[in-house]
Design an enzyme around this catalytic site. Structure first.
Site, short mmCIF file in Angstrom:
data_model
loop_
_atom_site.label_atom_id
_atom_site.label_comp_id
_atom_site.label_asym_id
_atom_site.label_seq_id
_atom_site.Cartn_x
_atom_site.Cartn_y
_atom_site.Cartn_z
N LYS A 45 0.85 -1.20 0.00
CA LYS A 45 0.00 0.00 0.00
C LYS A 45 0.89 1.24 0.00
CE LYS A 45 -3.40 2.80 0.50
NZ LYS A 45 -4.27 3.09 -0.63
N ALA A 78 -3.72 6.86 2.07
CA ALA A 78 -2.42 6.21 1.90
C ALA A 78 -2.10 5.38 3.14
CB ALA A 78 -1.36 7.28 1.68
N LEU A 81 1.55 4.98 7.82
CA LEU A 81 2.91 4.98 8.37
C LEU A 81 3.72 6.18 7.87
CD1 LEU A 81 3.69 1.17 7.84
CD2 LEU A 81 2.71 2.29 9.86
N CYS A 134 -2.04 8.09 -8.86
CA CYS A 134 -3.22 7.95 -8.01
C CYS A 134 -4.30 8.93 -8.48
CB CYS A 134 -2.84 8.23 -6.56
SG CYS A 134 -4.26 8.27 -5.47
N LYS A 168 4.23 3.52 -12.28
CA LYS A 168 2.85 3.05 -12.48
C LYS A 168 2.12 4.12 -13.29
CE LYS A 168 -1.07 1.13 -9.99
NZ LYS A 168 -1.53 0.60 -8.72
N ASN A 195 -3.01 2.52 -13.42
CA ASN A 195 -3.74 2.84 -12.19
C ASN A 195 -5.21 3.05 -12.54
OD1 ASN A 195 -4.34 3.69 -9.51
ND2 ASN A 195 -2.29 4.55 -9.33
C1 LIG Z 1 -9.33 0.78 -2.54
C2 LIG Z 1 -8.17 0.91 -3.47
C3 LIG Z 1 -6.98 1.47 -3.01
C4 LIG Z 1 -5.90 1.62 -3.86
N1 LIG Z 1 -4.74 2.15 -3.37
C5 LIG Z 1 -3.65 2.26 -4.20
C6 LIG Z 1 -2.42 2.74 -3.70
O1 LIG Z 1 -2.25 3.08 -2.54
N2 LIG Z 1 -1.39 2.82 -4.56
C7 LIG Z 1 -1.49 2.46 -5.88
O2 LIG Z 1 -0.50 2.55 -6.62
N3 LIG Z 1 -2.66 1.98 -6.38
C8 LIG Z 1 -3.73 1.87 -5.57
N4 LIG Z 1 -4.90 1.36 -6.06
C9 LIG Z 1 -4.97 0.97 -7.47
C10 LIG Z 1 -4.71 -0.53 -7.62
O3 LIG Z 1 -3.40 -0.88 -7.21
C11 LIG Z 1 -4.95 -1.00 -9.07
O4 LIG Z 1 -3.97 -0.42 -9.90
C12 LIG Z 1 -6.31 -0.65 -9.61
O5 LIG Z 1 -7.32 -0.86 -8.64
C13 LIG Z 1 -6.66 -1.47 -10.87
O6 LIG Z 1 -6.65 -2.84 -10.62
P1 LIG Z 1 -7.98 -3.70 -10.26
O7 LIG Z 1 -8.95 -3.50 -11.40
O8 LIG Z 1 -7.48 -5.10 -10.13
O9 LIG Z 1 -8.52 -3.15 -9.00
C14 LIG Z 1 -5.99 1.20 -5.22
C15 LIG Z 1 -7.19 0.61 -5.67
C16 LIG Z 1 -8.26 0.46 -4.82
C17 LIG Z 1 -9.52 -0.17 -5.33
#
Ligand SMILES: Cc1cc2nc3c(=O)[nH]c(=O)nc-3n(C[C@H](O)[C@H](O)[C@H](O)COP(=O)(O)O)c2cc1C
Length: 276
Positions: A45, A78, A81, A134, A168, A195
């Site tokens: 995370k 985020a 920490l 993000c 990313k 993302n």
């Molecule tokens: C609740 C949630 C929190 C996320 N937090 C982060 C994050 O902290 N950092 C990040 O790079 N991507 C974050 N993402 C994006 C995911 O890593 C991923 O790239 C995105 O959800 C697409 O993949 P999926 O369709 O399998 O969910 C988050 C996604 C979700 C749903």
């Protein structure tokens, strides 16, 4: 036994499935669960430089149904920490897991990018994911030129650590294909495509936006077509490897991404759905 091993960003993975960055990778226990369930690697995370991002607003999750599909609409803070605590988290994860641990960070000053990246390398991270994409992070929200910032950041981090550096990417770009080529030239060892998208939905009874109006990220099964389109277009032109991310709900989706040219496939939403 079937050999599912792959190489991604110079890392050897036993399986091509990576549990991607989100709350589902925010503790050692959850990372261990990912490994037990067959993940080839985990991305932690994200650690954010912006301290306000480490605090939690609510509500944070909503499944928005729209005709025959849905979007998983979320605003998640985020990692709570600070950088030192996060480095300890990475160190402890490396003690407990045998799969690669990729640290995800989101900074907005050059000094912090360098400091945080070095900290993670010293803590034992196998690679660093650069999260400038993000949908409610400082880079997208401030309207800066994301690709220029990503190229710049990739170069400075690459010059300061020896472990693989993995930007990313955001899907919110006019041409992710040329973005990918530029990031490789800047030194990327691997790329995450992509993302989540920025989104907004409106409650027509109350006539107000739902859930943080415009702050939440949105994704869902529909997102896979976008990723497949760009990965298939750009993977033959790249030497560095791609981890697909977006819309993988089952094994067949993962196979599609691998056939399109990805070396690894990240999953997040489908893991959340096991919880919710
Ligand atoms: C609740 C949630 C929190 C996320 N937090 C982060 C994050 O902290 N950092 C990040 O790079 N991507 C974050 N993402 C994006 C995911 O890593 C991923 O790239 C995105 O959800 C697409 O993949 P999926 O369709 O399998 O969910 C988050 C996604 C979700 C749903």
């Amino acid at each position: 036994m079937l050999n599912l091993s792959t190489t991604y960003a110079n890392l050897k993975l036993k399986t091509p499935i990576i549990v991607g960055s989100a709350g589902i990778t925010g503790s050692i226990e959850l990372l261990q669960r990912a490994e037990e369930c067959g993940a080839g690697a985990v991305v932690t995370k994200s650690l954010f430089q912006k301290e306000i991002s480490r605090k939690s607003p609510t509500p944070r999750f909503k499944i928005v149904k729209h005709t025959n599909t849905f979007t998983f609409y979320t605003y998640e803070q985020a990692s709570e920490l600070n950088p030192q605590e996060y480095a300890e988290f990475i160190f402890n994860a490396k003690q407990k897991l045998s799969i690669p641990v990729i640290a995800s960070i989101n900074c907005y000053t050059d000094d912090a990018w360098i400091e945080y990246s070095k900290l993670m390398e010293e803590a034992g991270a196998d690679a660093i994911e650069l999260n400038l994409s993000c949908p409610h992070g400082v880079h997208i929200m401030s309207g800066m030129n994301i690709i220029e910032e990503m190229v710049h950041t990739t170069k400075i981090v690459k010059n300061n650590v020896k472990i693989p550096v993995i930007p990313k990417m955001t899907p919110q770009s006019a041409n992710p294909g040329s973005d990918a080529l530029r990031l490789e030239q800047a030194g990327a060892d691997g790329l995450v495509m992509f993302n989540r998208f920025t989104g907004l939905d409106i409650d027509i009874e109350k006539e107000i936006p739902i859930l943080h109006g415009g702050y939440a990220g949105h994704g869902g099964p529909w997102a896979i077509m976008y990723g497949l389109r760009w990965i298939s277009a750009v993977s033959p032109k790249l030497k560095c490897s791609i981890s697909a991310s977006g819309g993988v709900m089952n094994g067949e989706d993962a196979i599609k991404y691998i056939l399109s040219g990805a070396s690894a496939v990240q999953i997040v939403t489908t893991v959340f759905f096991k919880w919710l």
